[in-house]
Write an enzyme that holds these catalytic residues in place. Structure first.
Site, PDB file in Angstrom:
ATOM      1  N   ASP A   1      59.564-105.477 -52.382  1.00  0.00           N
ATOM      2  CA  ASP A   1      58.184-105.158 -51.662  1.00  0.00           C
ATOM      3  C   ASP A   1      57.024-105.460 -52.970  1.00  0.00           C
ATOM      4  OD1 ASP A   1      58.531-103.961 -49.451  1.00  0.00           O
ATOM      5  OD2 ASP A   1      58.864-102.069 -50.227  1.00  0.00           O
ATOM      6  N   GLY A   2      57.650-105.421 -54.385  1.00  0.00           N
ATOM      7  CA  GLY A   2      56.622-105.689 -55.478  1.00  0.00           C
ATOM      8  C   GLY A   2      56.522-107.294 -55.150  1.00  0.00           C
TER       9      GLY A   2
ATOM     10  N   ASN B   1      48.616-101.762 -50.189  1.00  0.00           N
ATOM     11  CA  ASN B   1      49.242-100.577 -50.299  1.00  0.00           C
ATOM     12  C   ASN B   1      48.193 -99.446 -50.498  1.00  0.00           C
ATOM     13  OD1 ASN B   1      51.718-100.678 -49.586  1.00  0.00           O
ATOM     14  ND2 ASN B   1      52.624-100.736 -51.862  1.00  0.00           N
ATOM     15  N   GLU B   2      47.501 -99.612 -51.728  1.00  0.00           N
ATOM     16  CA  GLU B   2      46.356 -98.420 -52.115  1.00  0.00           C
ATOM     17  C   GLU B   2      45.503 -99.080 -53.201  1.00  0.00           C
ATOM     18  OE1 GLU B   2      49.261 -98.966 -54.585  1.00  0.00           O
ATOM     19  OE2 GLU B   2      50.228 -97.349 -53.222  1.00  0.00           O
TER      20      GLU B   2
ATOM     21  N   ARG C   1      37.607 -83.096 -59.720  1.00  0.00           N
ATOM     22  CA  ARG C   1      38.392 -83.141 -61.081  1.00  0.00           C
ATOM     23  C   ARG C   1      39.818 -83.114 -61.095  1.00  0.00           C
ATOM     24  NH1 ARG C   1      33.984 -80.142 -60.857  1.00  0.00           N
ATOM     25  NH2 ARG C   1      32.316 -80.447 -62.565  1.00  0.00           N
TER      26      ARG C   1
ATOM     27  N   ASP D   1      43.584 -85.519 -61.943  1.00  0.00           N
ATOM     28  CA  ASP D   1      44.186 -86.685 -62.851  1.00  0.00           C
ATOM     29  C   ASP D   1      43.770 -88.147 -61.916  1.00  0.00           C
ATOM     30  OD1 ASP D   1      45.743 -85.117 -64.353  1.00  0.00           O
ATOM     31  OD2 ASP D   1      47.626 -85.868 -63.512  1.00  0.00           O
TER      32      ASP D   1
ATOM     33  N   ALA E   1      46.791 -84.300 -58.673  1.00  0.00           N
ATOM     34  CA  ALA E   1      46.807 -82.832 -59.519  1.00  0.00           C
ATOM     35  C   ALA E   1      45.264 -82.519 -59.677  1.00  0.00           C
ATOM     36  CB  ALA E   1      47.421 -83.248 -60.814  1.00  0.00           C
TER      37      ALA E   1
HETATM   38  P1  NAD Z   1      58.246-100.952 -57.976  1.00  0.00           P
HETATM   39  O1  NAD Z   1      58.725-102.115 -57.836  1.00  0.00           O
HETATM   40  O2  NAD Z   1      58.324-100.012 -58.820  1.00  0.00           O
HETATM   41  O3  NAD Z   1      57.848-100.421 -56.501  1.00  0.00           O
HETATM   42  C1  NAD Z   1      58.180 -98.892 -56.568  1.00  0.00           C
HETATM   43  C2  NAD Z   1      58.883 -98.498 -55.196  1.00  0.00           C
HETATM   44  O4  NAD Z   1      57.817 -98.572 -54.249  1.00  0.00           O
HETATM   45  C3  NAD Z   1      59.789 -99.563 -54.536  1.00  0.00           C
HETATM   46  O5  NAD Z   1      60.996 -98.931 -54.124  1.00  0.00           O
HETATM   47  C4  NAD Z   1      59.395-100.192 -53.439  1.00  0.00           C
HETATM   48  O6  NAD Z   1      60.071-100.781 -52.450  1.00  0.00           O
HETATM   49  C5  NAD Z   1      58.426 -99.046 -52.815  1.00  0.00           C
HETATM   50  N1  NAD Z   1      57.054 -99.642 -52.215  1.00  0.00           N
HETATM   51  C6  NAD Z   1      56.357-100.511 -52.121  1.00  0.00           C
HETATM   52  N2  NAD Z   1      55.282-100.517 -51.245  1.00  0.00           N
HETATM   53  C7  NAD Z   1      55.848 -99.636 -50.242  1.00  0.00           C
HETATM   54  C8  NAD Z   1      55.515 -99.307 -49.035  1.00  0.00           C
HETATM   55  N3  NAD Z   1      54.379 -99.663 -48.513  1.00  0.00           N
HETATM   56  N4  NAD Z   1      56.353 -98.374 -48.366  1.00  0.00           N
HETATM   57  C9  NAD Z   1      57.176 -97.754 -48.771  1.00  0.00           C
HETATM   58  N5  NAD Z   1      57.862 -98.136 -50.091  1.00  0.00           N
HETATM   59  C10 NAD Z   1      56.988 -98.784 -50.953  1.00  0.00           C
HETATM   60  O7  NAD Z   1      56.381-101.337 -58.313  1.00  0.00           O
HETATM   61  P2  NAD Z   1      55.618-102.587 -57.829  1.00  0.00           P
HETATM   62  O8  NAD Z   1      56.692-103.896 -57.638  1.00  0.00           O
HETATM   63  O9  NAD Z   1      54.740-102.713 -59.165  1.00  0.00           O
HETATM   64  O10 NAD Z   1      54.819-102.226 -56.496  1.00  0.00           O
HETATM   65  C11 NAD Z   1      53.824-101.398 -56.553  1.00  0.00           C
HETATM   66  C12 NAD Z   1      53.877-100.433 -55.564  1.00  0.00           C
HETATM   67  O11 NAD Z   1      54.887 -99.554 -55.742  1.00  0.00           O
HETATM   68  C13 NAD Z   1      52.615 -99.708 -55.597  1.00  0.00           C
HETATM   69  O12 NAD Z   1      51.753-100.201 -54.496  1.00  0.00           O
HETATM   70  C14 NAD Z   1      53.006 -98.273 -55.232  1.00  0.00           C
HETATM   71  O13 NAD Z   1      52.691 -97.750 -53.854  1.00  0.00           O
HETATM   72  C15 NAD Z   1      54.476 -98.204 -55.292  1.00  0.00           C
HETATM   73  N6  NAD Z   1      55.072 -97.238 -56.444  1.00  0.00           N
HETATM   74  C16 NAD Z   1      55.249 -96.165 -55.708  1.00  0.00           C
HETATM   75  C17 NAD Z   1      55.783 -95.051 -56.678  1.00  0.00           C
HETATM   76  C18 NAD Z   1      56.012 -93.479 -56.175  1.00  0.00           C
HETATM   77  O14 NAD Z   1      56.183 -93.589 -54.944  1.00  0.00           O
HETATM   78  N7  NAD Z   1      56.054 -92.727 -56.907  1.00  0.00           N
HETATM   79  C19 NAD Z   1      55.513 -94.969 -57.914  1.00  0.00           C
HETATM   80  C20 NAD Z   1      55.194 -96.336 -58.422  1.00  0.00           C
HETATM   81  C21 NAD Z   1      54.747 -97.479 -57.742  1.00  0.00           C
END
Ligand code: NAD
Length: 267
Positions: free
Chosen positions: A45-46, A122-123, A149, A151, A186
């Site tokens: 996905d990255g 994504n976001e 207020r 994180d 948070a």
């Molecule tokens: P990364 O490769 O570490 O991705 C983290 C995980 O998020 C991977 O397993 C990926 O498959 C999953 N992911 C990404 N987009 C998704 C979606 N739309 N639906 C379901 N799973 C999804 O990090 P990266 O390559 O830098 O990708 C960044 C994205 O990873 C960010 O947009 C963020 O949403 C996501 N992310 C999620 C978390 C979490 O769920 N706690 C943490 C870090 C990043």
């Protein structure tokens, strides 16, 4: 048809890129990294997010598709085992597409000199750069809603609702809804400070304006990359007028993808 391939860069993804490029070129498709009509991401996905941002300036002319070389991705949902069939389908263009909404983020500086506009698949996550609490005035559709207020604040698209938003307790939103979702990270809630505490889903045209109440440096993460901003006057978030287009060569409905990614035991 013109196509481009974005690889994660590891050996497996590069081999798949080479194979696809060779076969598709043999089918008389034109490899063109400048003006592709179809962008194939090979990796996770990255990699897909990277491909999206590389071609975000021509979303109306480019469709995307993702092949995963690790575990099943949300965007990278084709397996290497499906390659042969996929190559034949791509070669039979024109293909069908499906559109998903995007998030628009506009960051304005206090001096009024600078205005950055971003699109997120994504976001967007807004935090302070030094790890201190974010203090933001949250305005929805021109009206004060709350002072936040905590994180940070996450604003996600429907297709991004299964990513970071989900980890924050946000709802999973079907991408047929043209909406964005605001989730808290948070939040501080006590007798002095109060926030709604629930994720909010905002429809198209309901702009969310975040105004810093303190002078801070902000970390604004957009999908896979992060920017640092100082002197921020406001961060405006809403459903973008642009959409992302996915090339569709077989059915894989959103809820099946949610099930297969999060619930099914992988059999
Ligand atoms: P990364 O490769 O570490 O991705 C983290 C995980 O998020 C991977 O397993 C990926 O498959 C999953 N992911 C990404 N987009 C998704 C979606 N739309 N639906 C379901 N799973 C999804 O990090 P990266 O390559 O830098 O990708 C960044 C994205 O990873 C960010 O947009 C963020 O949403 C996501 N992310 C999620 C978390 C979490 O769920 N706690 C943490 C870090 C990043």
């Amino acid at each position: 048809m013109k196509f481009a391939i974005v690889s994660k860069g590891d050996d497996r993804s590069n081999t798949i890129k080479t194979t696809m490029k060779e076969y598709l070129t043999e089918f008389t498709l034109d490899y063109n990294e400048e003006e592709p009509e179809l962008v194939i991401s090979v990796g996770g996905d990255g990699t897909f997010l990277e491909a999206f941002h590389r071609y975000h300036h021509r979303l109306d002319k480019t469709a995307f598709i993702g092949v995963h070389t690790g575990h099943l991705g949300f965007y990278a949902d084709y397996t290497p085992g499906e390659l042969e069939k996929l190559i034949i389908e791509i070669a039979k263009t024109p293909f069908q597409t499906i559109e998903y909404p995007l998030l628009e983020v506009i960051v304005r500086s206090k001096t009024g000199e600078k205005e950055d506009r971003w699109l997120a698949l994504n976001e967007a996550m807004i935090k302070t750069a030094d790890g201190s609490s974010v203090v933001l005035d949250v305005e929805i559709k021109g009206e004060h809603f709350e002072t936040f207020r905590g994180d940070g604040i996450c604003l996600s698209t429907p297709s991004g609702s299964t990513a970071y938003n989900k980890a924050l307790g946000g709802a999973i939103l079907h991408p047929s809804f043209e909406a964005i979702q605001l989730t808290e990270m948070a939040s501080i809630n006590n007798r002095v400070f109060r926030t709604i505490g629930s994720p909010l889903i905002l429809p198209k045209h309901h702009t969310c304006m975040l105004r810093p109440m303190r002078d801070s440096s902000f970390l604004i993460s957009l999908d896979h990359f992060t920017k640092i901003y100082t002197n921020v006057k406001s961060i405006q978030c809403r459903v973008a007028k642009e959409k992302v287009r996915f090339a569709r060569f077989r059915q894989f409905p959103f809820w099946n993808r949610v099930r297969d990614s999060f619930v099914a035991d992988g059999d």
